[in-house]
Design a protein around this motif. Structure first.
Motif, PDB file in Angstrom:
ATOM      1  N   CYS A  20       0.836  -1.143   0.009  1.00  0.00           N
ATOM      2  CA  CYS A  20      -0.021  -0.074  -0.011  1.00  0.00           C
ATOM      3  C   CYS A  20       0.911   1.185  -0.236  1.00  0.00           C
ATOM      4  CB  CYS A  20      -1.049   0.124   1.276  1.00  0.00           C
ATOM      5  SG  CYS A  20      -1.874   1.415   1.406  1.00  0.00           S
ATOM      6  N   ASP A  21       0.362   2.037  -0.713  1.00  0.00           N
ATOM      7  CA  ASP A  21       1.338   3.445  -1.249  1.00  0.00           C
ATOM      8  C   ASP A  21       1.047   4.385   0.128  1.00  0.00           C
ATOM      9  OD1 ASP A  21      -1.036   3.828  -1.798  1.00  0.00           O
ATOM     10  OD2 ASP A  21      -0.445   4.900  -3.742  1.00  0.00           O
ATOM     11  N   VAL A  22      -0.189   4.239   1.016  1.00  0.00           N
ATOM     12  CA  VAL A  22      -0.407   5.054   2.131  1.00  0.00           C
ATOM     13  C   VAL A  22      -0.063   4.634   3.510  1.00  0.00           C
ATOM     14  CG1 VAL A  22      -2.148   6.222   3.216  1.00  0.00           C
ATOM     15  CG2 VAL A  22      -2.379   5.911   0.701  1.00  0.00           C
ATOM     16  N   CYS A  23      -0.618   3.301   3.688  1.00  0.00           N
ATOM     17  CA  CYS A  23      -0.014   2.721   5.051  1.00  0.00           C
ATOM     18  C   CYS A  23       1.072   1.753   5.006  1.00  0.00           C
ATOM     19  CB  CYS A  23      -1.550   2.083   5.779  1.00  0.00           C
ATOM     20  SG  CYS A  23      -1.936   0.362   4.999  1.00  0.00           S
ATOM     21  N   GLY A  24       1.600   1.256   3.778  1.00  0.00           N
ATOM     22  CA  GLY A  24       2.632   0.247   3.908  1.00  0.00           C
ATOM     23  C   GLY A  24       2.395  -1.039   4.036  1.00  0.00           C
ATOM     24  N   LEU A  25       1.000  -1.560   4.105  1.00  0.00           N
ATOM     25  CA  LEU A  25       0.829  -2.749   4.091  1.00  0.00           C
ATOM     26  C   LEU A  25       1.347  -3.611   3.041  1.00  0.00           C
ATOM     27  CD1 LEU A  25      -1.169  -5.229   5.227  1.00  0.00           C
ATOM     28  CD2 LEU A  25      -2.850  -4.524   3.983  1.00  0.00           C
ATOM     29  N   ASP A  26       2.020  -4.839   3.514  1.00  0.00           N
ATOM     30  CA  ASP A  26       2.668  -5.551   2.551  1.00  0.00           C
ATOM     31  C   ASP A  26       1.594  -6.596   1.930  1.00  0.00           C
ATOM     32  OD1 ASP A  26       4.214  -7.148   0.997  1.00  0.00           O
ATOM     33  OD2 ASP A  26       5.281  -8.302   2.579  1.00  0.00           O
ATOM     34  N   TYR A  27       1.300  -6.576   0.604  1.00  0.00           N
ATOM     35  CA  TYR A  27       0.439  -7.422  -0.221  1.00  0.00           C
ATOM     36  C   TYR A  27       0.867  -8.682  -0.459  1.00  0.00           C
ATOM     37  CZ  TYR A  27      -2.081  -3.016  -0.887  1.00  0.00           C
ATOM     38  OH  TYR A  27      -2.880  -1.812  -0.782  1.00  0.00           O
ATOM     39  N   GLY A  28       1.999  -9.290   0.339  1.00  0.00           N
ATOM     40  CA  GLY A  28       2.486 -10.441  -0.051  1.00  0.00           C
ATOM     41  C   GLY A  28       1.530 -11.521   0.106  1.00  0.00           C
ATOM     42  N   PHE A  29       0.837 -11.299   1.353  1.00  0.00           N
ATOM     43  CA  PHE A  29      -0.331 -12.346   1.618  1.00  0.00           C
ATOM     44  C   PHE A  29      -1.160 -12.695   0.733  1.00  0.00           C
ATOM     45  CE2 PHE A  29      -2.237  -8.592   2.842  1.00  0.00           C
ATOM     46  CZ  PHE A  29      -3.755  -8.548   2.404  1.00  0.00           C
ATOM     47  N   ARG A  32      -9.513  -9.238   6.215  1.00  0.00           N
ATOM     48  CA  ARG A  32     -10.194  -9.326   7.360  1.00  0.00           C
ATOM     49  C   ARG A  32     -10.143 -10.437   8.147  1.00  0.00           C
ATOM     50  NH1 ARG A  32     -15.699  -6.655   6.729  1.00  0.00           N
ATOM     51  NH2 ARG A  32     -15.233  -5.556   8.482  1.00  0.00           N
ATOM     52  N   THR A  33     -10.334 -11.681   7.661  1.00  0.00           N
ATOM     53  CA  THR A  33     -10.278 -12.892   8.342  1.00  0.00           C
ATOM     54  C   THR A  33      -9.129 -13.537   8.612  1.00  0.00           C
ATOM     55  OG1 THR A  33     -10.697 -14.206   6.294  1.00  0.00           O
ATOM     56  CG2 THR A  33     -12.650 -13.334   7.283  1.00  0.00           C
ATOM     57  N   LYS A  34      -7.952 -12.928   8.031  1.00  0.00           N
ATOM     58  CA  LYS A  34      -6.457 -13.468   8.326  1.00  0.00           C
ATOM     59  C   LYS A  34      -6.549 -14.909   7.777  1.00  0.00           C
ATOM     60  CE  LYS A  34      -5.931 -10.894  12.422  1.00  0.00           C
ATOM     61  NZ  LYS A  34      -7.224  -9.732  12.193  1.00  0.00           N
ATOM     62  N   ALA A  35      -7.125 -15.201   6.685  1.00  0.00           N
ATOM     63  CA  ALA A  35      -7.146 -16.268   6.063  1.00  0.00           C
ATOM     64  C   ALA A  35      -5.578 -16.779   5.379  1.00  0.00           C
ATOM     65  CB  ALA A  35      -7.989 -16.384   4.853  1.00  0.00           C
ATOM     66  N   GLU A  36      -5.166 -17.856   5.682  1.00  0.00           N
ATOM     67  CA  GLU A  36      -3.934 -18.266   5.135  1.00  0.00           C
ATOM     68  C   GLU A  36      -4.002 -19.676   4.567  1.00  0.00           C
ATOM     69  OE1 GLU A  36      -1.720 -19.650   9.213  1.00  0.00           O
ATOM     70  OE2 GLU A  36      -1.651 -17.467   8.605  1.00  0.00           O
ATOM     71  N   GLN A  37      -2.896 -20.231   4.036  1.00  0.00           N
ATOM     72  CA  GLN A  37      -2.892 -21.785   3.433  1.00  0.00           C
ATOM     73  C   GLN A  37      -3.212 -22.429   4.545  1.00  0.00           C
ATOM     74  OE1 GLN A  37      -1.082 -21.833   0.228  1.00  0.00           O
ATOM     75  NE2 GLN A  37      -1.384 -24.076  -0.189  1.00  0.00           N
ATOM     76  N   GLY A  38      -4.100 -23.693   4.220  1.00  0.00           N
ATOM     77  CA  GLY A  38      -4.356 -24.700   5.118  1.00  0.00           C
ATOM     78  C   GLY A  38      -3.149 -25.655   5.350  1.00  0.00           C
TER      79      GLY A  38
END
Length: 126
Positions: A36-45, A111-117
């Motif tokens: 994100c160019d504003v808050c810096g959230l890494d979109y790698g997830f 929002r749900t912090k979903a990740e690989q099973g």
């Protein structure tokens, strides 16, 4: 549910960051930015996978087929006119829905912090 960040609708429709709701989600059409160019959230997830495409096939297929059949049985136009009408409609709907649904699935993933099973036996080896 009041959150300070971006909503699912804002992320989906405007292509904004799922955390702050202000930064750009996409670097180009459907290509997710690195962060994100504003808050810096890494979109790698982010991994929306084939989910958006599956929904687009179902939704646009339903709309296009319904519209085509309605037009055919109501007005009986020639086939070439049906192609001229419904091919661009289907293409534009696919592009719009793909953009929106990819954003919505990314927002839900954040929002749900979903990740690989993982298998239970793999979880203990971290």
């Amino acid at each position: 549910m009041a959150e300070s960040g971006g909503s699912v609708a804002r992320t989906a429709l405007a292509g904004k960051c799922p955390r702050c709701g202000k930064g750009r989600l996409y670097r180009s059409f459907l290509k997710v930015a690195d962060r994100c160019d504003v808050c810096g959230l890494d979109y790698g997830f982010i991994d929306s996978g084939d989910g958006p495409a599956v929904f687009v096939i179902m939704i646009v297929g339903f709309i296009s087929t319904g519209g085509l059949l309605y037009t055919e049985f109501t007005y009986e136009p020639p086939v070439w006119l049906q192609v001229i009408i419904w091919a661009p409609v289907a293409i534009l709907l696919c592009l719009a829905f793909l953009y929106w649904l990819k954003g919505a699935l990314i927002a839900q993933q954040y929002r749900t912090k979903a990740e690989q099973g993982r298998r239970i036996s793999d979880a203990g080896s971290d």
